[in-house]
Design a protein around this motif. Structure first.
Motif, PDB file in Angstrom:
ATOM      1  N   LYS A 198     -14.100  63.670  66.243  1.00 47.91           N
ATOM      2  CA  LYS A 198     -13.630  63.530  64.863  1.00 47.91           C
ATOM      3  C   LYS A 198     -12.598  64.601  64.528  1.00 47.91           C
ATOM      4  O   LYS A 198     -11.578  64.328  63.879  1.00 47.91           O
ATOM      5  CB  LYS A 198     -14.817  63.612  63.900  1.00 47.91           C
ATOM      6  N   GLU A 199     -12.844  65.813  65.002  1.00 49.00           N
ATOM      7  CA  GLU A 199     -11.939  66.921  64.705  1.00 49.00           C
ATOM      8  C   GLU A 199     -10.585  66.730  65.387  1.00 49.00           C
ATOM      9  O   GLU A 199      -9.531  66.982  64.792  1.00 49.00           O
ATOM     10  CB  GLU A 199     -12.574  68.245  65.147  1.00 49.00           C
ATOM     11  N   ASP A 200     -10.609  66.278  66.635  1.00 48.94           N
ATOM     12  CA  ASP A 200      -9.354  66.089  67.363  1.00 48.94           C
ATOM     13  C   ASP A 200      -8.525  64.960  66.755  1.00 48.94           C
ATOM     14  O   ASP A 200      -7.292  65.054  66.673  1.00 48.94           O
ATOM     15  CB  ASP A 200      -9.629  65.802  68.839  1.00 48.94           C
ATOM     16  N   ARG A 201      -9.182  63.896  66.334  1.00 51.13           N
ATOM     17  CA  ARG A 201      -8.443  62.800  65.707  1.00 51.13           C
ATOM     18  C   ARG A 201      -7.791  63.273  64.413  1.00 51.13           C
ATOM     19  O   ARG A 201      -6.662  62.886  64.096  1.00 51.13           O
ATOM     20  CB  ARG A 201      -9.375  61.622  65.448  1.00 51.13           C
ATOM     21  N   ALA A 202      -8.495  64.085  63.656  1.00 49.95           N
ATOM     22  CA  ALA A 202      -7.925  64.609  62.410  1.00 49.95           C
ATOM     23  C   ALA A 202      -6.689  65.465  62.698  1.00 49.95           C
ATOM     24  O   ALA A 202      -5.685  65.392  61.978  1.00 49.95           O
ATOM     25  CB  ALA A 202      -8.968  65.420  61.653  1.00 49.95           C
ATOM     26  N   LYS A 203      -6.744  66.268  63.758  1.00 52.94           N
ATOM     27  CA  LYS A 203      -5.585  67.090  64.125  1.00 52.94           C
ATOM     28  C   LYS A 203      -4.417  66.203  64.568  1.00 52.94           C
ATOM     29  O   LYS A 203      -3.260  66.465  64.230  1.00 52.94           O
ATOM     30  CB  LYS A 203      -5.972  68.053  65.252  1.00 52.94           C
ATOM     31  N   PHE A 204      -4.727  65.168  65.332  1.00 51.49           N
ATOM     32  CA  PHE A 204      -3.699  64.228  65.782  1.00 51.49           C
ATOM     33  C   PHE A 204      -3.043  63.546  64.583  1.00 51.49           C
ATOM     34  O   PHE A 204      -1.806  63.460  64.491  1.00 51.49           O
ATOM     35  CB  PHE A 204      -4.333  63.194  66.716  1.00 51.49           C
ATOM     36  N   ASP A 205      -3.846  63.064  63.650  1.00 55.31           N
ATOM     37  CA  ASP A 205      -3.315  62.371  62.478  1.00 55.31           C
ATOM     38  C   ASP A 205      -2.441  63.291  61.636  1.00 55.31           C
ATOM     39  O   ASP A 205      -1.421  62.864  61.084  1.00 55.31           O
ATOM     40  CB  ASP A 205      -4.457  61.811  61.631  1.00 55.31           C
ATOM     41  N   ALA A 206      -2.836  64.548  61.523  1.00 54.13           N
ATOM     42  CA  ALA A 206      -2.041  65.497  60.746  1.00 54.13           C
ATOM     43  C   ALA A 206      -0.667  65.695  61.380  1.00 54.13           C
ATOM     44  O   ALA A 206       0.349  65.805  60.678  1.00 54.13           O
ATOM     45  CB  ALA A 206      -2.767  66.834  60.642  1.00 54.13           C
ATOM     46  N   ARG A 207      -0.631  65.721  62.703  1.00 55.56           N
ATOM     47  CA  ARG A 207       0.651  65.887  63.398  1.00 55.56           C
ATOM     48  C   ARG A 207       1.508  64.631  63.292  1.00 55.56           C
ATOM     49  O   ARG A 207       2.717  64.712  63.079  1.00 55.56           O
ATOM     50  CB  ARG A 207       0.389  66.245  64.870  1.00 55.56           C
ATOM     51  N   THR A 208       0.890  63.480  63.432  1.00 56.37           N
ATOM     52  CA  THR A 208       1.686  62.250  63.341  1.00 56.37           C
ATOM     53  C   THR A 208       2.147  61.989  61.913  1.00 56.37           C
ATOM     54  O   THR A 208       3.208  61.382  61.706  1.00 56.37           O
ATOM     55  CB  THR A 208       0.896  61.039  63.871  1.00 56.37           C
ATOM     56  N   ASP A 209       1.394  62.434  60.923  1.00 54.86           N
ATOM     57  CA  ASP A 209       1.825  62.282  59.531  1.00 54.86           C
ATOM     58  C   ASP A 209       3.147  63.002  59.290  1.00 54.86           C
ATOM     59  O   ASP A 209       3.989  62.540  58.498  1.00 54.86           O
ATOM     60  CB  ASP A 209       0.754  62.816  58.570  1.00 54.86           C
ATOM     61  N   LYS A 210       3.339  64.117  59.945  1.00 56.28           N
ATOM     62  CA  LYS A 210       4.602  64.844  59.804  1.00 56.28           C
ATOM     63  C   LYS A 210       5.758  64.044  60.394  1.00 56.28           C
ATOM     64  O   LYS A 210       6.884  64.070  59.873  1.00 56.28           O
ATOM     65  CB  LYS A 210       4.494  66.214  60.498  1.00 56.28           C
ATOM     66  N   LEU A 211       5.484  63.295  61.466  1.00 55.93           N
ATOM     67  CA  LEU A 211       6.521  62.453  62.058  1.00 55.93           C
ATOM     68  C   LEU A 211       6.832  61.266  61.147  1.00 55.93           C
ATOM     69  O   LEU A 211       7.990  60.844  61.041  1.00 55.93           O
ATOM     70  CB  LEU A 211       6.074  61.973  63.441  1.00 55.93           C
TER      71      LEU A 211
END
Length: 707
Positions: free
Chosen positions: A563-576
């Motif tokens: 869950k934590e890794d997916r949240a980090k991934f989503d935060a990075r892709t949101d910037k894109l």
């Protein structure tokens, strides 16, 4: 059937957007050179500096532009000197490659047509020759008029009540035509080793569902109604009756569109797959019996199938029960005539082009007849033509060199995953497991498809296309219930493109893309890694984009993230997403922006692919330090790497076509692909000595780092 889980590289929609087909099934190119390459590098270690023809630095703008707008620096001069031809909606590196490809294919089909009568009976050479000749025979097509579809129109007229509709639809699908929705095979999202049936939303004549409701698209809707009315007139209806029929047809399509999943939401695998038993499907559509449908298709469904968009099919059922029969007939006739128009007489061809070419995409002039005929051959027998293409233009040595490149770039991806600082060890191990299960496919299939059973006649073009449509449909649905073949291809060898398929975890590189500007045996490493290396990295990165990351190494739609890794991934892709949301490609329409969510998967793949390819280049240069410090035409290897990346994306596009693609295309406009990924890479800023405040440098919170 459209398979949304196929992830094409670049211009899967942009180069040849068609409302009756998906992807670039007819695009192709010339072969790569055949000199062998070393495993750790593309060019020979002791090769002399590449000639200017490999990359003409005279096309570059003032050096001061590099850090301001890299696309302008690399491509503006070329674009100014190469206006869009009248029979194109865009023009750039891909188009030039595509045109070279068509010339090669043109020679193949012309030779096949010339020798078809004396060719071995039933051979692919004979079938391709006769198919192409029949497409080129406009005299015969004009004489036939719309006679080929008169039986279909009569069958629609013969419908007495809505209760007759399911049987008509069943038989239409069985002929390979279909209507209202799509049906075909695909790997089960939950058990990817098995192929199941997929029923999917469809039935629209405009690019996306929102075209039917968006006030900004009213003019196009009106033009679409006039287009359908003209088709009805061409089949003998009086103008007033034709206009009425067109209004009814578009009213019906509007109902379908209102219950269709929007394009952005279709990126979510949950909206692509909904497994049901036949009994459960019948509850969604009580007026449409699925056992009867499958029986008519000759398909045996065991445990069930994917009724992929239940909301759409519930509306389809309501229309079966309550829509006036006159509305159904108008809709079915409109889809029949429009679907057949390109294979009928010249007035039908011209009418279809006037709307889909001129009005919708701004294309002033129709393509020459031989290109249209060649497109038909690719649509009907593309893999057979690919067999001839490979035999003449793509020797085994080229495949061997490409395999080495793929290994180099894949290894760079593995290292990147291992060194991620934001992903936990547990998730990282699963990512590496998925990486280890990648299946690269290079050039062409290991085994060619058989065309036995397809009957192509010497003169009847429409009958030939109908026969090919049924043959290909039967070939596809025959896979249902059988094991998934990971070695089967979803693109022909002559296609200028590449793709990743998450449901079989394969990365695929057709023969035609393995040529300049992507791959050049005479070029230095930087040119090749900035071209085909980035393509390889792009496809591999699709395995870890917003969609691909939801599938495991076996192709199953399973969550392998914490869950934590997916949240980090989503935060990075949101910037894109935010980065690309800010881009407005049409100066005269500054309010029209790129859709960062629609294009997210491709933008992730660009960013990941370019980083991976850059790492692979650095490894190659370490193995050959004498190349690392060398300048060619005044530019370092790092600079030439980025120069070729931007050159791949050079091009211009007509405003009307760009508007369509902003709504429908999951790929960003080319000029933003040239700058989007490099602006996030410190290596780019270092290579061109850019200042932190320069527009081509994204730093701090603005910089996007994912893979």
């Amino acid at each position: 059937m459209t398979k949304p889980f196929l992830k094409p590289l670049a211009l899967g929609v942009s180069l040849a957007l068609s409302l009756s087909a998906c992807g670039k099934h007819e695009e192709a190119a010339k072969p790569a050179e055949t000199a062998p390459a070393k495993a750790a590098t593309v060019a020979k270690a002791a090769a002399p500096a590449a000639p200017k023809s490999v990359f003409d630095v005279g096309e570059l703008g003032p050096s001061s532009e590099a850090c301001q707008d890299f696309n302008t620096f690399v491509n503006a001069k070329w674009i100014a000197a190469n206006p869009i031809p009248a029979d194109q909606t865009s023009w750039g590196s891909f188009n030039v490659l595509y045109e070279k490809s068509l010339a090669d294919q043109h020679q193949l089909v012309e030779d096949a047509a010339k020798n078809a009568d004396s060719a071995k009976a039933g051979s692919i050479e004979q079938k391709i020759g006769w198919l192409y000749s029949s497409a080129m025979d406009m005299d015969a097509r004009n004489k036939a008029g719309f006679d080929p579809i008169k039986p279909d129109l009569a069958g629609i007229d013969a419908l007495k009540s809505n209760k007759d509709l399911p049987a008509w639809l069943n038989q239409s699908f069985a002929k390979g035509d279909g209507a209202v929705f799509g049906f075909g095979s695909g790997a089960d999202f939950k058990d990817a080793k098995i192929q199941i049936g997929y029923a999917e939303q469809g039935g629209l004549g405009l690019p996306t569902p929102d075209y039917y409701s968006n006030p900004k698209q009213k003019d196009l809707r009106d033009a679409y109604v006039k287009y359908l009315a003209k088709l009805f007139e061409l089949t003998g209806d009086k103008p007033a009756d034709a206009a009425k029929q067109a209004d009814l047809a578009v009213k019906f399509e509007t109902e379908l569109a209102a219950h269709s999943v929007p394009r952005v939401e279709m990126r979510d695998p949950k909206n692509q797959y909904h497994f049901v038993t036949v009994k459960e499907a019948d509850k969604v559509t009580p007026h449409f019996n699925w056992n009867g449908f499958f029986k008519a298709q000759g398909v045996t469904v065991d445990k069930g199938f994917s009724l992929s968009q239940p909301k759409f099919f519930a509306e389809f059922d309501q229309l079966l029960a309550k829509a006036p029969l006159a509305e159904w007939k108008a809709y079915l006739k409109a889809r029949t005539i429009s679907g057949a128009a390109s294979a009928l007489s010249q007035p039908f061809v011209d009418t279809q082009f006037d709307f889909y070419g001129k009005t919708l995409r701004g294309q002033p002039q129709q393509k020459p007849q031989w290109k249209l005929a060649l497109g038909s051959v690719n649509g009907a027998m593309g893999m057979a033509l690919g067999e001839l293409y490979v035999a003449k233009y793509f020797p085994p040595e080229a495949k061997e060199r490409a395999e080495k490149l793929v290994d180099n770039v894949r290894n760079a991806l593995k290292t990147r995953i291992e060194n991620l600082d934001w992903m936990s060890a547990e998730t990282k191990a699963k990512a590496l497991d998925k990486w280890s299960k990648f299946l690269p496919k290079i050039g062409y299939p290991d085994k060619w498809r058989s065309w036995d059973g397809l009957t192509i006649s010497k003169g009847d073009y429409y009958a030939n296309m109908e026969a090919a449509g049924k043959f290909n449909y039967d070939y596809d649905i025959a896979k249902i219930g059988k094991p998934t073949d990971r070695k089967e291809w979803g693109m022909t060898p002559q296609t200028v493109n590449a793709y990743y398929n998450p449901t079989d975890n394969t990365i695929n590189f057709p023969a035609a893309i393995l040529q300049p500007p992507f791959f050049d045996a005479n070029a230095d490493d930087a040119i090749n890694y900035g071209g085909i290396g980035a393509v390889i990295g792009h496809e591999a990165s699709h395995g870890f984009d917003d969609q691909g990351s939801q599938f495991d190494g076996d192709g199953n739609n399973e969550n392998w993230w914490s869950k934590e890794d997916r949240a980090k991934f989503d935060a990075r892709t949101d910037k894109l997403v935010k980065q690309f949301d800010a881009y407005a490609p049409i100066p005269s329409h500054p309010d029209l922006h790129v859709n960062g969510k629609l294009t997210l998967g491709e933008n992730i793949a660009d960013l990941g692919g370019l980083n991976i390819a850059y790492d692979a280049l650095q490894t190659a240069l370490k193995n050959h330090p004498e190349e690392a410090g060398k300048k060619i035409d005044g530019y370092t290897e790092d600079q030439r790497f980025f120069l070729n990346w931007a050159r791949v994306w050079r091009g211009s596009i007509r405003d009307k076509a760009q508007m369509v693609y902003l709504n429908a295309d999951p790929h960003s406009p080319e000029k933003f692909r040239a700058i989007g990924a490099p602006s996030n890479m410190p290596a780019f800023a270092t290579a061109f000595q850019c200042k932190p405040t320069d527009p081509m440098v994204r730093s701090g919170d603005q910089q996007v780092k994912i893979w």
